[in-house]
Design a protein around this motif. Structure first.
Motif, short mmCIF file in Angstrom:
data_model
loop_
_atom_site.label_atom_id
_atom_site.label_comp_id
_atom_site.label_asym_id
_atom_site.label_seq_id
_atom_site.Cartn_x
_atom_site.Cartn_y
_atom_site.Cartn_z
N THR A 134 -18.68 8.86 3.34
CA THR A 134 -17.46 9.32 2.50
C THR A 134 -16.86 10.46 3.22
O THR A 134 -15.58 10.26 3.62
CB THR A 134 -17.81 9.89 0.96
N SER A 135 -17.67 11.25 4.00
CA SER A 135 -17.02 12.21 4.54
C SER A 135 -16.18 11.62 5.86
O SER A 135 -15.11 12.22 6.17
CB SER A 135 -18.29 13.53 5.46
N LEU A 136 -16.87 10.71 6.49
CA LEU A 136 -16.22 10.20 7.80
C LEU A 136 -14.95 9.61 7.19
O LEU A 136 -13.68 9.57 7.82
CB LEU A 136 -17.08 9.24 8.36
N ALA A 137 -15.00 8.82 6.12
CA ALA A 137 -13.68 8.07 5.74
C ALA A 137 -12.69 9.24 5.28
O ALA A 137 -11.52 9.01 5.51
CB ALA A 137 -14.25 7.25 4.39
N LEU A 138 -13.26 10.38 4.55
CA LEU A 138 -12.04 11.41 4.21
C LEU A 138 -11.38 11.94 5.40
O LEU A 138 -10.11 12.20 5.67
CB LEU A 138 -12.74 12.29 3.37
N LEU A 139 -12.23 12.15 6.34
CA LEU A 139 -11.67 12.81 7.81
C LEU A 139 -10.62 11.93 8.41
O LEU A 139 -9.69 12.40 8.77
CB LEU A 139 -12.89 13.22 8.75
N LEU A 140 -10.95 10.64 8.54
CA LEU A 140 -10.20 9.56 9.10
C LEU A 140 -8.85 9.59 7.97
O LEU A 140 -7.67 9.33 8.75
CB LEU A 140 -10.81 8.26 9.16
N SER A 141 -8.97 9.53 6.73
CA SER A 141 -7.73 9.38 5.83
C SER A 141 -6.89 10.55 6.15
O SER A 141 -5.80 10.46 6.01
CB SER A 141 -8.30 9.81 4.44
N LEU A 142 -7.53 11.77 6.58
CA LEU A 142 -6.55 13.12 6.64
C LEU A 142 -5.91 12.98 8.00
O LEU A 142 -4.88 13.39 8.06
CB LEU A 142 -7.59 14.37 6.60
N ALA A 143 -6.51 12.19 8.88
CA ALA A 143 -5.85 11.82 10.31
C ALA A 143 -4.83 10.86 10.13
O ALA A 143 -3.92 11.07 10.84
CB ALA A 143 -6.82 11.51 11.36
N ALA A 144 -5.00 9.97 9.20
CA ALA A 144 -4.21 8.98 9.01
C ALA A 144 -2.85 9.46 8.20
O ALA A 144 -1.73 8.43 8.34
CB ALA A 144 -4.88 7.74 8.67
N ILE A 145 -2.70 10.33 7.50
CA ILE A 145 -1.54 10.44 6.61
C ILE A 145 -0.55 11.10 7.53
O ILE A 145 -0.68 11.98 8.34
CB ILE A 145 -2.02 11.62 5.73
N PRO A 146 0.73 10.66 7.44
CA PRO A 146 1.81 11.28 8.00
C PRO A 146 2.27 12.50 7.40
O PRO A 146 3.14 12.58 6.49
CB PRO A 146 2.77 10.09 7.93
N TRP A 147 1.73 13.87 7.66
CA TRP A 147 1.73 14.85 7.08
C TRP A 147 3.28 15.41 7.30
O TRP A 147 3.77 16.12 6.63
CB TRP A 147 0.81 15.92 7.54
N TRP A 148 3.99 14.95 8.18
CA TRP A 148 5.26 15.32 8.40
C TRP A 148 6.22 14.72 7.35
O TRP A 148 7.52 15.21 7.41
CB TRP A 148 5.99 14.99 9.72
#
Length: 147
Positions: free
Chosen positions: A124-138
């Motif tokens: 779950t931690s790894l999935a959440l970290l990758l989720s945060l990296a995949a989100i286009p925050w701009w």
């Protein structure tokens, strides 16, 4: 076709928050169990399953956007920080789904409660970290029926 795009993009934008919320809940439910001595109950199982389900829904929505619009024409990535981000976004989305599935499957199949907690927390931690990296925050944090 543009109307379908806007609807899918809006739902995809909303579901991202469900993924993050359900992921945080799953971690809050499973992290305390790493210390040992706690049974892996239906509540922990449900939290991990809700996270996995939300990730799968997000992936399906993203793949529908990809299928209907094609990655080259999706306006949401017109202002990406680098041209490769569109492919990174799709690739990370698939990996998030794989990791969330591993969190669910391995926490269900582990022989001990401690093993169930460990699998749930790690994946779950790894999935959440990758989720945060995949989100286009701009982009707008909540996009409702706009491009």
């Amino acid at each position: 076709m543009e109307g379908l795009y806007v609807i899918l993009l809006s739902v995809h934008s909303i579901v991202r928050w469900l993924v993050l919320i359900f992921g945080a809940v799953a971690l809050l439910r499973t992290l305390p169990g790493l210390g040992g001595g706690r049974a892996f109950t239906a509540s922990e199982r449900k939290a991990v399953a809700m996270f996995t389900g939300s990730v799968h829904l997000q992936l399906v929505l993203g793949l529908l956007l990809f299928a209907f619009m094609g990655m080259q024409t999706i306006p949401a990535f017109a202002d990406a920080p680098r041209p490769s981000f569109r492919w990174e976004h799709v690739g990370l989305g698939v990996l998030v789904a794989v990791f969330a599935t591993l969190a669910s499957a391995l926490s269900k199949r582990a022989a001990t409660d401690q093993g169930k907690y460990r699998a749930a927390v790690i994946w779950t931690s790894l999935a959440l970290l990758l989720s945060l990296a995949a989100i286009p925050w701009w982009r707008p944090l909540l996009r409702l029926f706009t491009q």
